[in-house]
Scaffold this motif. Structure first.
Motif, PDB file in Angstrom:
ATOM      1  N   LEU A   7      -3.586  -6.362 -10.375  1.00 46.89           N
ATOM      2  CA  LEU A   7      -2.913  -5.289  -9.648  1.00 46.89           C
ATOM      3  C   LEU A   7      -3.897  -4.569  -8.728  1.00 46.89           C
ATOM      4  N   MET A   8      -3.545  -4.437  -7.478  1.00 48.67           N
ATOM      5  CA  MET A   8      -4.351  -3.705  -6.502  1.00 48.67           C
ATOM      6  C   MET A   8      -3.582  -2.474  -6.047  1.00 48.67           C
ATOM      7  N   ARG A   9      -4.246  -1.332  -6.052  1.00 48.13           N
ATOM      8  CA  ARG A   9      -3.657  -0.178  -5.375  1.00 48.13           C
ATOM      9  C   ARG A   9      -3.932  -0.315  -3.881  1.00 48.13           C
ATOM     10  N   HIS A  10      -2.913  -0.100  -3.087  1.00 47.20           N
ATOM     11  CA  HIS A  10      -3.029  -0.207  -1.636  1.00 47.20           C
ATOM     12  C   HIS A  10      -4.189   0.620  -1.087  1.00 47.20           C
ATOM     13  N   GLY A  11      -4.587   0.339   0.156  1.00 46.70           N
ATOM     14  CA  GLY A  11      -5.633   1.115   0.809  1.00 46.70           C
ATOM     15  C   GLY A  11      -5.177   2.518   1.185  1.00 46.70           C
ATOM     16  N   ARG A  12      -6.138   3.315   1.625  1.00 41.77           N
ATOM     17  CA  ARG A  12      -5.894   4.717   1.980  1.00 41.77           C
ATOM     18  C   ARG A  12      -4.913   4.808   3.149  1.00 41.77           C
ATOM     19  N   ALA A  63       1.706  -1.199   1.339  1.00 44.17           N
ATOM     20  CA  ALA A  63       1.491  -2.325   0.436  1.00 44.17           C
ATOM     21  C   ALA A  63       1.512  -3.646   1.208  1.00 44.17           C
ATOM     22  N   GLN A  64       2.444  -3.772   2.151  1.00 40.07           N
ATOM     23  CA  GLN A  64       2.513  -4.996   2.940  1.00 40.07           C
ATOM     24  C   GLN A  64       1.259  -5.164   3.796  1.00 40.07           C
ATOM     25  N   GLN A  65       0.799  -4.079   4.422  1.00 39.37           N
ATOM     26  CA  GLN A  65      -0.421  -4.147   5.221  1.00 39.37           C
ATOM     27  C   GLN A  65      -1.629  -4.486   4.342  1.00 39.37           C
ATOM     28  N   SER A  66      -1.688  -3.878   3.173  1.00 40.86           N
ATOM     29  CA  SER A  66      -2.819  -4.113   2.275  1.00 40.86           C
ATOM     30  C   SER A  66      -2.847  -5.551   1.775  1.00 40.86           C
ATOM     31  N   LEU A  67      -1.690  -6.100   1.460  1.00 36.59           N
ATOM     32  CA  LEU A  67      -1.645  -7.484   0.997  1.00 36.59           C
ATOM     33  C   LEU A  67      -2.140  -8.430   2.085  1.00 36.59           C
ATOM     34  N   ASP A 162      -2.651 -17.106 -11.732  1.00 29.45           N
ATOM     35  CA  ASP A 162      -2.743 -15.655 -11.638  1.00 29.45           C
ATOM     36  C   ASP A 162      -1.772 -15.112 -10.599  1.00 29.45           C
ATOM     37  N   LEU A 163      -1.215 -13.952 -10.897  1.00 24.71           N
ATOM     38  CA  LEU A 163      -0.333 -13.233  -9.975  1.00 24.71           C
ATOM     39  C   LEU A 163      -1.100 -12.064  -9.377  1.00 24.71           C
ATOM     40  N   PHE A 164      -1.157 -12.006  -8.049  1.00 26.10           N
ATOM     41  CA  PHE A 164      -1.802 -10.897  -7.346  1.00 26.10           C
ATOM     42  C   PHE A 164      -0.720  -9.953  -6.850  1.00 26.10           C
ATOM     43  N   VAL A 165      -0.831  -8.671  -7.211  1.00 26.21           N
ATOM     44  CA  VAL A 165       0.206  -7.681  -6.935  1.00 26.21           C
ATOM     45  C   VAL A 165      -0.396  -6.488  -6.201  1.00 26.21           C
ATOM     46  N   VAL A 166       0.089  -6.184  -5.014  1.00 25.70           N
ATOM     47  CA  VAL A 166      -0.318  -4.966  -4.312  1.00 25.70           C
ATOM     48  C   VAL A 166       0.769  -3.925  -4.535  1.00 25.70           C
ATOM     49  N   THR A 167       0.393  -2.843  -5.194  1.00 29.02           N
ATOM     50  CA  THR A 167       1.367  -1.857  -5.618  1.00 29.02           C
ATOM     51  C   THR A 167       0.766  -0.452  -5.479  1.00 29.02           C
ATOM     52  N   HIS A 168       1.114   0.470  -6.371  1.00 24.75           N
ATOM     53  CA  HIS A 168       0.855   1.890  -6.145  1.00 24.75           C
ATOM     54  C   HIS A 168       0.225   2.556  -7.369  1.00 24.75           C
ATOM     55  N   GLY A 169      -0.499   3.650  -7.106  1.00 20.86           N
ATOM     56  CA  GLY A 169      -1.310   4.264  -8.139  1.00 20.86           C
ATOM     57  C   GLY A 169      -0.562   4.752  -9.361  1.00 20.86           C
ATOM     58  N   ALA A 170       0.438   5.605  -9.160  1.00 18.66           N
ATOM     59  CA  ALA A 170       1.174   6.137 -10.309  1.00 18.66           C
ATOM     60  C   ALA A 170       1.955   5.025 -11.007  1.00 18.66           C
ATOM     61  N   ALA A 171       2.460   4.070 -10.243  1.00 24.56           N
ATOM     62  CA  ALA A 171       3.192   2.953 -10.835  1.00 24.56           C
ATOM     63  C   ALA A 171       2.283   2.128 -11.738  1.00 24.56           C
TER      64      ALA A 171
END
Length: 216
Positions: A7-12, A63-67, A162-171
Motif C-alpha cells: 500500500l502506498m499513500r499518494h504524493g503530496r 491516486a491516479q497521478q501517483s500510480l 504482489d498487489l500494488f495499491v495507491v490509496t490514502h492515509g486514513a484509509a
C-alpha cells in the motif's frame, strides 16, 4: 511465500499543502513535490518487490497521478514519454478504496472546527472504534464495508503475485487497525509516498505487517 499487498499513500497534494481536508473524489492534484515523491516511491518499490501482478489505485486524481508516476519510477512505464503508453504491469482504477469521507460540512475545509472534528474522529479510528467518524461523514465500519471487498477482489486478480495499491492515509490506518493481528504497530503518521506491506495470512484481523509506512 505469500503474495503481499503493498500500500502506498499518494504524493503530496495542493490540499495537503493548504491543510484542507480533501476526501471526496476527484480531489486535488499532486504538487511538484508530490510528483517527485511518487516517482521516488516507485524507485524504492524495486527494493520491496520484483513480482507485481496488478497495480490499482482509487478514483481520486491524486491516486491516479501517483500510480502513474510510481510505475514510471519502478520501470513499468515507457521512459521516453512519461505517462503515455501501456505499462508492463496491469493497471486498474477501482471503486471502493478512496479515502474515508469526512462529510459535506468539512470536506475541503481548513477551519479549526474541521480539524477539531477530524482529530476526534482520528482518535476513535486509532482506538479501533468502528462507529468513529466526523458528523455527516463515513464511519470506520462503513469505510471497511466498501474497502475490504474491493481490495480482496483486486488481490485475487493479481493471480498469486504482489498487489500494488495507491490509496490514502486514513484509509490505510483504518484498514490496518482492523486487519492486523498486531494493530499496535500503526504509528501516529503516514507520510505521503510511504509504503506499507501487508501479508494477508489467515482471517481478516490476523494479517501481518512486516513494513509500516516506510519511506526508506
Amino acid at each position: 511465500m505469500v503474495a503481499r499487498m503493498i500500500l502506498m499513500r499518494h504524493g503530496r497534494t495542493y490540499s495537503n499543502a493548504r491543510k484542507h481536508l480533501d476526501t471526496r473524489p476527484p480531489g486535488a492534484e499532486l504538487t511538484e513535490i508530490g510528483r517527485q515523491q511518487a516517482f521516488d516511491t516507485g524507485r524504492r518499490l524495486r527494493n520491496v518487490t520484483s513480482d507485481i501482478g496488478l497495480a490499482v489505485c482509487s478514483i481520486a486524481m491524486r491516486a491516479q497521478q501517483s500510480l502513474n508516476l510510481a510505475l514510471l519510477g519502478y520501470g513499468a512505464m515507457p521512459l521516453d514519454v512519461p505517462g503515455v503508453g501501456k505499462p508492463s504491469i496491469p493497471v486498474e482504477v477501482i471503486l471502493g478504496i478512496h479515502e474515508i469521507f469526512v462529510g459535506a460540512d468539512y470536506d475541503d475545509m481548513d477551519s479549526s472546527e474541521a480539524h477539531r472534528q477530524y482529530n476526534i474522529a482520528f482518535e476513535g479510528w486509532q482506538s479501533g472504534d468502528l462507529s468513529a467518524g466526523l458528523p455527516g461523514g463515513e464511519t470506520a465500519g462503513e469505510m471497511l464495508d466498501r474497502y475490504v471487498p474491493a481490495l480482496m477482489a483486486a488481490y485475487e486478480r493479481a493471480n498469486g503475485k504482489d498487489l500494488f495499491v495507491v490509496t490514502h492515509g486514513a484509509a490505510i490506518r483504518v484498514l490496518c487497525i482492523h486487519a492486523l493481528a498486531d494493530p499496535s504497530i500503526t504509528g501516529p503518521h503516514i507520510d505521503n509516498g510511504s509504503l506499507t506491506v501487508i501479508e494477508p495470512v489467515g482471517e481478516f484481523g490476523q494479517w501481518r505487517c512486516p513494513m509500516w509506512a516506510s519511506n526508506d
